[in-house]
Every structure is written in C-alpha cells, then in structure tokens.
Design an enzyme around this catalytic site. Structure first.
Site, PDB file in Angstrom:
ATOM      1  N   HIS A 160      24.494  62.998  -8.243  1.00 52.95           N
ATOM      2  CA  HIS A 160      23.137  63.568  -7.781  1.00 52.95           C
ATOM      3  C   HIS A 160      23.517  63.339  -6.113  1.00 52.95           C
ATOM      4  O   HIS A 160      23.380  61.882  -6.182  1.00 52.95           O
ATOM      5  CB  HIS A 160      21.577  63.552  -8.801  1.00 52.95           C
ATOM      6  N   CYS A 247      15.151  59.638 -13.713  1.00 55.89           N
ATOM      7  CA  CYS A 247      16.259  61.681 -14.750  1.00 55.89           C
ATOM      8  C   CYS A 247      14.964  60.959 -15.608  1.00 55.89           C
ATOM      9  O   CYS A 247      15.045  62.368 -16.335  1.00 55.89           O
ATOM     10  CB  CYS A 247      17.394  60.883 -14.451  1.00 55.89           C
TER      11      CYS A 247
END
Length: 262
Positions: A160, A247
């Site tokens: 990411h 996250c």
C-alpha cells in the site's frame, strides 16, 4: 472526541492475504496481545476505542483501515482489492453511519484505505495492486464535493501507499523513497527510513504523538532527532500478516466541529 474503530484479531489470521511477504506461522495469542496493547496505547492518548464486530469471520479483519476513508464530512466505504475482504465493510459501514454520511464505491472500483494518505485537504492515493484507477476516480469525485484535492501516487515493491509513506507531523513525512516517488510530495519535509529498515515508513500519528513499531529502532531514532514524540509499539506478529500500525484502526473525530485526525 477522537475515536478509533478497531476489530479483533481473527483466529484465522494465518490464512490472511499476502502479496509481498512469504507466509510464516502467526502466533494468534501473541498477535492478540499486541493488538490489545495497541488499543491501550490509544486509550492512554485519550482516544475512545470502539470495537467493530465480525472480525472472527475474516482473516484480515483486524486491518480495518482498508474498509473506509473517513474525513470530517463523510465516510467513503471502500471496495477492497482482495475479493475475499469485501465482506469486511458492512459492519464498519453500520458503525460509521451513526456519525457520518456514507458514500460507497461501486464496481469496477477497487480501493484499500491503506492506499489513502490525507493531510488536511490534500489526499494521495496509491496506485497499487489493491487500488485501481476507477477507485481513485470515484474517491476523488466523492471527496472533491467537499473541497479535497485527490491525486494518484505510484507505488512499487510494497502493498500500500502507507507502506511507503505516512505523516508524522503537520508537514513532515516518514518515507521509503525506493517504494514511492518523493516528487509526488513536493513541499513536504521527509525523514527517510533507516536503510536497514525498508518497512519502517508506516507510523500512526495521534495528535502530537506518533505510534511507531519498536522493531525499527534506527528509523525511530531518526524521527526522534527531528523532534517527533515517538511511542514505540510491539507489532511484529501482526506484521507477518502484511499489516502495520495504521492498518489496525480507523481514526477520526466525532462531533459537529470535528477536525481531521492526523
């Protein structure tokens, strides 16, 4: 009120999605212990931690950031790039709908929240294996109505965008320049990760403090030398599932006069 939505560590976390890491055994008890310590650290920083249900059903469910992009004016419910993760969004949408107007991304969009970095009204979205051009377009259309400027940022070698760069101050980033083009962030200051710690660019800013993985001491020291208040957090077991500190929560302000949270 600063709120963090979190989700329990599934007993099935060992079956998580992996893209760039080799699968290793994950100690569920240790992962849960680290996650609980992460939640306590947030509470010690006066963040209200609220757990979302349904985590046991999804191996990657603890990585709740991927399910939504939350700003003051709305919450955008994502369409995760891994099909097996798309069911994770429903319980999150139910919780966010109590305090935010909801916008949902639609097929063929793909977008993980871990690819979205917000600094004020500027938003960067990683063009990664988990987020496509249509996902970026739909997010830009939703946020653009509220004055946000959304732009893509190429990502290479990592999962990411927030694997490669995160905010550690108002105009200060921590970055692995091998994984993202530094020129996309012109005008912002950058602390580069320690060369021996490629995965050390993910940090969670909470007010004036920054939660940071304790297993990356070299980069932590670089941040401290720049005046960043670093709180070192154990998260190496969760990292085996290709997860990181941002996250594990959706962090936002609740209230009519809310301001974007870090």
């Amino acid at each position: 009120m600063l709120v963090a939505l979190t989700r329990e560590v599934s007993g099935r976390i060992g079956a998580c999605e992996l893209t760039h890491l080799t699968r290793q055994p994950i100690d569920v008890h240790r992962a849960r212990s680290q996650h609980a310590a992460y939640e306590r650290t947030l509470e010690n920083l006066r963040v209200r931690v609220e757990r979302v249900g349904g985590g046991e059903d999804f191996p990657d469910g603890v990585f709740i950031e991927d399910t939504a992009v939350v700003v003051d004016e709305m919450a955008v419910i994502t369409r995760p790039g891994a099909p097996a993760r798309r069911g994770e969004t429903e319980c999150v949408a139910e919780m966010l709908g109590r305090s935010r107007t909801l916008v949902r991304l639609a097929e063929p969009a793909m977008l993980d929240g871990g690819d979205v970095l917000c600094i004020g009204k500027r938003v960067w979205v990683g063009q990664s294996a988990r987020s496509n051009v249509e996902g970026i377009r739909q997010l830009a259309a939703a946020l653009g109505r509220c004055g946000y400027r959304v732009e893509g940022a190429g990502v290479r070698g990592c999962l990411h965008l927030k694997s490669a760069v995160t905010a550690v101050g108002e105009e200060l980033l921590v970055m692995n320049p091998a994984w993202v083009n530094r020129r996309a962030f012109a005008g912002l200051e950058v602390v580069e990760v320690d060369p021996a710690e490629a995965m050390a660019a993910n940090a969670l800013r909470v007010g004036q403090a920054v939660l940071f993985p304790e297993h990356f001491p070299g980069t932590a020291e670089r941040l401290e030398r720049r005046g960043v208040r670093v709180i070192r957090v154990a998260c190496d077991e969760l990292a085996k599932a290709e997860g990181a500190l941002t996250c594990c929560s959706l962090l936002f302000r609740r209230g009519a006069d809310s301001t974007a949270a870090g």
